[in-house]
Write a protein that holds these residues in place. Structure first.
Motif, short mmCIF file in Angstrom:
data_model
loop_
_atom_site.label_atom_id
_atom_site.label_comp_id
_atom_site.label_asym_id
_atom_site.label_seq_id
_atom_site.Cartn_x
_atom_site.Cartn_y
_atom_site.Cartn_z
N GLY A 1 67.91 -40.71 -13.68
CA GLY A 1 69.29 -40.56 -13.22
C GLY A 1 70.33 -40.44 -14.30
O GLY A 1 71.53 -40.56 -14.02
N TYR A 2 69.93 -40.17 -15.55
CA TYR A 2 70.92 -39.96 -16.61
C TYR A 2 71.78 -38.74 -16.28
O TYR A 2 71.31 -37.77 -15.69
N HIS A 3 73.05 -38.80 -16.69
CA HIS A 3 74.00 -37.75 -16.36
C HIS A 3 73.87 -36.54 -17.27
O HIS A 3 73.91 -35.39 -16.81
N ARG A 4 73.74 -36.77 -18.58
CA ARG A 4 73.62 -35.68 -19.55
C ARG A 4 72.47 -35.96 -20.51
O ARG A 4 72.11 -37.12 -20.76
N PHE A 5 71.95 -34.87 -21.10
CA PHE A 5 70.98 -34.98 -22.18
C PHE A 5 71.43 -34.03 -23.27
O PHE A 5 71.49 -32.81 -23.06
N TRP A 6 71.78 -34.59 -24.43
CA TRP A 6 72.30 -33.79 -25.53
C TRP A 6 71.32 -33.80 -26.70
O TRP A 6 70.54 -34.74 -26.88
N VAL A 7 71.40 -32.74 -27.51
CA VAL A 7 70.59 -32.63 -28.72
C VAL A 7 71.52 -32.41 -29.91
O VAL A 7 72.71 -32.17 -29.75
N ALA A 8 70.94 -32.46 -31.12
CA ALA A 8 71.74 -32.52 -32.33
C ALA A 8 71.57 -31.27 -33.19
O ALA A 8 70.67 -30.46 -32.98
N GLU A 9 72.44 -31.15 -34.18
CA GLU A 9 72.31 -30.12 -35.21
C GLU A 9 72.33 -30.79 -36.58
O GLU A 9 73.35 -31.35 -36.99
N HIS A 10 71.20 -30.75 -37.26
CA HIS A 10 71.10 -31.25 -38.64
C HIS A 10 70.33 -30.23 -39.45
O HIS A 10 69.34 -29.65 -38.97
N HIS A 11 70.73 -30.02 -40.69
CA HIS A 11 70.09 -29.02 -41.53
C HIS A 11 69.49 -29.67 -42.78
O HIS A 11 70.13 -30.48 -43.44
N GLY A 12 68.23 -29.31 -43.07
CA GLY A 12 67.59 -29.77 -44.29
C GLY A 12 67.34 -31.27 -44.31
O GLY A 12 67.30 -31.86 -45.39
N VAL A 13 67.14 -31.89 -43.14
CA VAL A 13 66.92 -33.34 -43.07
C VAL A 13 65.48 -33.59 -42.63
O VAL A 13 65.11 -33.24 -41.51
N PRO A 14 64.63 -34.19 -43.47
CA PRO A 14 63.23 -34.39 -43.11
C PRO A 14 63.04 -35.21 -41.83
O PRO A 14 62.05 -35.03 -41.13
N GLY A 15 63.98 -36.09 -41.54
CA GLY A 15 63.83 -36.97 -40.39
C GLY A 15 64.28 -36.38 -39.07
O GLY A 15 64.14 -37.02 -38.03
N VAL A 16 64.83 -35.16 -39.08
CA VAL A 16 65.36 -34.55 -37.86
C VAL A 16 64.84 -33.12 -37.76
O VAL A 16 65.04 -32.32 -38.67
N VAL B 1 67.44 -39.20 -49.15
CA VAL B 1 66.62 -38.51 -48.16
C VAL B 1 66.55 -39.36 -46.89
O VAL B 1 66.09 -40.50 -46.93
N PHE B 2 67.02 -38.79 -45.78
CA PHE B 2 66.89 -39.45 -44.48
C PHE B 2 65.52 -39.05 -43.93
O PHE B 2 65.32 -37.93 -43.49
N ASP B 3 64.58 -39.99 -43.95
CA ASP B 3 63.17 -39.65 -43.78
C ASP B 3 62.67 -39.91 -42.36
O ASP B 3 63.42 -40.33 -41.48
N VAL B 4 61.38 -39.67 -42.18
CA VAL B 4 60.73 -39.82 -40.88
C VAL B 4 60.76 -41.28 -40.43
O VAL B 4 60.89 -42.20 -41.25
N LEU B 5 60.61 -41.48 -39.12
CA LEU B 5 60.44 -42.83 -38.59
C LEU B 5 59.04 -43.33 -38.92
O LEU B 5 58.06 -42.61 -38.74
N GLU B 6 58.95 -44.57 -39.38
CA GLU B 6 57.67 -45.18 -39.70
C GLU B 6 57.36 -46.30 -38.72
O GLU B 6 58.26 -46.91 -38.14
#
Length: 322
Positions: free
Chosen positions: A35-50, A244-249
């Motif tokens: 029942g969530y109202h919206r689902f949004w996504v992001a814009e990131h460039h050159g970020v290993p974690g995204v 560096v914003f890295d991957v989730l561990e």
């Protein structure tokens, strides 16, 4: 408050980066069912974690797997794009998924100097954010000298992701505002939001609308919820050291690493700042935030390595705000 979700397509250790996009699509299907109202996504460039660098492309895939939930960007970084190109991308989405598309707009210039150079942004260009929004809106509303296609029946709603002068820009242009991160900790936040509502200049019968963006995570206990928050906090704290914003561990892998006193202190501070906890703890924190901001909508942005625990957190949050 209405409940929405922003998924940044966080990459995870042990998984190919492309899997993060499939995980985002799967999460959109799940929260639509909640029942969530919206689902949004992001814009990131050159970020290993995204993994999400092109919101419109990802939203097209999500739209094909969902039926009712509103879809949008949190947000498109307008300084990187020509307004007519953004308009055409989101008009295409609106043509494919009528009545379901939002367009959130930000002004970030990139995470690091190499990324800014790759985006052809030196950082010393004049600030044209407000003018670019006006131009973009003219294409969406068919008031520009050039008609952007496809033509759709209803204009795509715009939202301003507020940093710096963003709140003032949103009020002057009569647009909804999205606030998150350090903006929510400003001691004069109440005055800023009062000014937004007071100075709001309605456009096409629009009204002031405040969305607060938070990394909310819920588990059975406060301690368990803090462990869920650790991978994201760890990545953020480490990025300040490494750039560096890295991957989730996994939590266990993070706990096995050596923490010096300074790192431990920063992680503790980061965990304290995240609204995590049991359902009752999170309820209290959200009620306090609602009292401070008068928010109309919560945009949850929580992420963790354990996707099963993340799905349980999404479900608990939906039940909490039902």
């Amino acid at each position: 408050m209405r409940l929405s979700l922003l998924d940044r397509s966080r990459t995870r250790a042990g998984h190919p980066e492309g899997a993060a996009l499939a995980h985002t699509v799967e999460r959109s299907v799940a929260v639509e069912g909640l029942g969530y109202h919206r689902f949004w996504v992001a814009e990131h460039h050159g970020v290993p974690g995204v993994a999400s660098g092109a919101p419109a492309v990802l939203l097209a895939a999500i739209g094909a797997h969902t039926a009712t939930i509103r879809l949008g960007s949190g947000g498109v970084m307008l300084p990187h794009h020509q307004p007519i190109v953004v308009a055409e991308q989101f008009l295409m989405l609106a043509g494919l998924y009528p009545g379901r598309i939002d367009l959130g707009l930000g002004r970030s210039l990139g995470f690091t100097p190499p990324v800014r150079r790759a985006l052809r942004r030196s950082g010393d260009e004049p600030d044209t954010f407000a003018d670019d929004i006006v131009e973009l809106r003219s294409y969406l509303e068919r008031t520009a000298p050039v008609t952007a296609h496809p033509v759709v029946e209803e204009p795509v709603p715009l939202f301003v992701l507020a940093t710096g002068r963003g709140i003032e820009v949103a009020a002057r242009l009569g647009l909804p505002v999205v606030l998150g991160g350090p903006a929510l900790d400003q001691p004069d936040l109440g005055n800023l939001l009062a000014a937004y509502r007071r100075d709001f200049r309605p456009h096409r019968d629009g009204r002031p609308h405040v969305t607060v963006s938070l990394d909310v995570l819920i588990a059975d206990t406060d301690a368990e919820a803090r462990e869920l928050a650790l991978p994201e906090v760890w990545a953020m704290v480490r990025s300040r050291r490494t750039g560096v914003f890295d991957v989730l561990e996994p939590v266990a892998a993070i706990r096995d690493q050596r923490w010096d006193d300074r790192l431990a202190d920063r992680i503790q501070h980061g965990l304290d700042a995240v609204p995590t906890g049991s359902p009752e703890t999170v309820r209290r924190r959200l009620e306090q935030l609602a009292d401070r901001t008068g928010a109309d909508e919560l945009l949850a942005t929580g992420a963790t390595y354990d996707r099963g625990a993340l799905a349980d957190s999404d479900a608990s949050l939906a039940a909490l705000l039902a």
